[in-house]
Design a protein around this motif. Sequence first.
Motif, PDB file in Angstrom:
ATOM      1  N   PHE A  81      -0.898 -47.320  -8.120  1.00 22.06           N
ATOM      2  CA  PHE A  81      -1.877 -47.725  -7.113  1.00 22.06           C
ATOM      3  C   PHE A  81      -3.187 -48.030  -7.838  1.00 22.06           C
ATOM      4  N   TRP A  82      -3.771 -49.176  -7.560  1.00 20.69           N
ATOM      5  CA  TRP A  82      -4.965 -49.621  -8.261  1.00 20.69           C
ATOM      6  C   TRP A  82      -5.792 -50.538  -7.352  1.00 20.69           C
ATOM      7  N   ALA A  83      -6.954 -50.945  -7.831  1.00 20.41           N
ATOM      8  CA  ALA A  83      -7.795 -51.920  -7.120  1.00 20.41           C
ATOM      9  C   ALA A  83      -8.583 -52.719  -8.154  1.00 20.41           C
ATOM     10  N   THR A  84      -8.901 -53.954  -7.814  1.00 18.37           N
ATOM     11  CA  THR A  84      -9.609 -54.827  -8.758  1.00 18.37           C
ATOM     12  C   THR A  84     -11.016 -54.347  -9.059  1.00 18.37           C
ATOM     13  N   TRP A  85     -11.651 -53.658  -8.127  1.00 23.18           N
ATOM     14  CA  TRP A  85     -13.034 -53.193  -8.288  1.00 23.18           C
ATOM     15  C   TRP A  85     -13.125 -51.857  -9.029  1.00 23.18           C
ATOM     16  N   CYS A  86     -12.025 -51.218  -9.334  1.00 22.22           N
ATOM     17  CA  CYS A  86     -11.970 -49.871  -9.906  1.00 22.22           C
ATOM     18  C   CYS A  86     -12.015 -49.926 -11.445  1.00 22.22           C
ATOM     19  N   ASP A 115      -1.779 -52.930  -4.909  1.00 22.75           N
ATOM     20  CA  ASP A 115      -3.212 -53.096  -4.692  1.00 22.75           C
ATOM     21  C   ASP A 115      -3.595 -52.248  -3.488  1.00 22.75           C
ATOM     22  N   ALA A 116      -4.375 -51.219  -3.722  1.00 23.61           N
ATOM     23  CA  ALA A 116      -4.750 -50.282  -2.657  1.00 23.61           C
ATOM     24  C   ALA A 116      -5.543 -50.961  -1.548  1.00 23.61           C
ATOM     25  N   ASP A 117      -6.188 -52.073  -1.853  1.00 24.65           N
ATOM     26  CA  ASP A 117      -6.944 -52.814  -0.843  1.00 24.65           C
ATOM     27  C   ASP A 117      -6.061 -53.776  -0.060  1.00 24.65           C
ATOM     28  N   GLY A 118      -4.871 -54.052  -0.580  1.00 24.57           N
ATOM     29  CA  GLY A 118      -3.950 -54.949   0.112  1.00 24.57           C
ATOM     30  C   GLY A 118      -4.353 -56.407   0.076  1.00 24.57           C
ATOM     31  N   GLU A 119      -5.206 -56.780  -0.865  1.00 23.83           N
ATOM     32  CA  GLU A 119      -5.676 -58.166  -0.977  1.00 23.83           C
ATOM     33  C   GLU A 119      -4.900 -58.875  -2.080  1.00 23.83           C
ATOM     34  N   LEU A 120      -3.700 -59.325  -1.741  1.00 22.28           N
ATOM     35  CA  LEU A 120      -2.808 -59.896  -2.742  1.00 22.28           C
ATOM     36  C   LEU A 120      -3.361 -61.146  -3.427  1.00 22.28           C
ATOM     37  N   SER A 121      -4.073 -61.982  -2.706  1.00 22.03           N
ATOM     38  CA  SER A 121      -4.615 -63.183  -3.348  1.00 22.03           C
ATOM     39  C   SER A 121      -5.653 -62.803  -4.400  1.00 22.03           C
ATOM     40  N   LYS A 122      -6.490 -61.832  -4.072  1.00 25.69           N
ATOM     41  CA  LYS A 122      -7.520 -61.375  -5.014  1.00 25.69           C
ATOM     42  C   LYS A 122      -6.884 -60.673  -6.225  1.00 25.69           C
ATOM     43  N   SER A 123      -5.906 -59.806  -5.980  1.00 24.73           N
ATOM     44  CA  SER A 123      -5.283 -59.076  -7.090  1.00 24.73           C
ATOM     45  C   SER A 123      -4.434 -60.009  -7.952  1.00 24.73           C
ATOM     46  N   SER A 124      -3.778 -60.992  -7.344  1.00 27.28           N
ATOM     47  CA  SER A 124      -3.002 -61.970  -8.121  1.00 27.28           C
ATOM     48  C   SER A 124      -3.912 -62.802  -9.012  1.00 27.28           C
TER      49      SER A 124
END
Length: 190
Positions: A81-86, A115-124
């Motif tokens: 589990f991760w996030a782009t802002w972390c 992606d813990a935020d669930g923002e697949l376009s942003k994480s991709s």
Amino acid sequence: MKWLKKNSINIGIVTLLLVIILVPDAKATLIKGLMTIGFFKPDVEEAISAAPNLDGLKFKDVKGNTVDLGDLKGKVIFLNFWATWCPPCRAEMPSLNKLYLQFKDDDKVVFIFADADGELSKSSKFMANHNYQMPVYKVESDIPEQIFAGALPTTIIFDQQGRLSFKHEGVANYADQKIVDFLLKLKTAR
């Protein structure tokens, strides 16, 4: 002017600390540096414990495909589990990518980077911009607190029987040989 010269070292240290605190990439770079000198090694003591039923724990990828962890019995599951802002998440990404590349063609090991935020376009986009090849997913069901309580990053490894074999909250160097050996051991265990 005399005061600036006298306190230039202090000003430099405070400025550096502020950059590390306020700029996620700077903090991630610092953490990556600490990882390379041996900090943040995950403890891979095998502590197998019963996990909640994995049936119904679902994740969806960028293409809309859904993966149910209950359907993955017989495989080792590496769940992160991760996030782009972390910043700690960003710091461990190179080591996670290296580990993923070692096992990506192994049909006995499945990787899910949620992606813990669930923002697949942003994480991709994040993955593509950093040349990471890891598959990203978003959570599609309720996740029991025993698996994920909200701390980022969190990494879980389930053995072939679906038992919780490893859990680590916080940054870690997953390119460490101990993790590779641990996955190989779980993969070959009967």
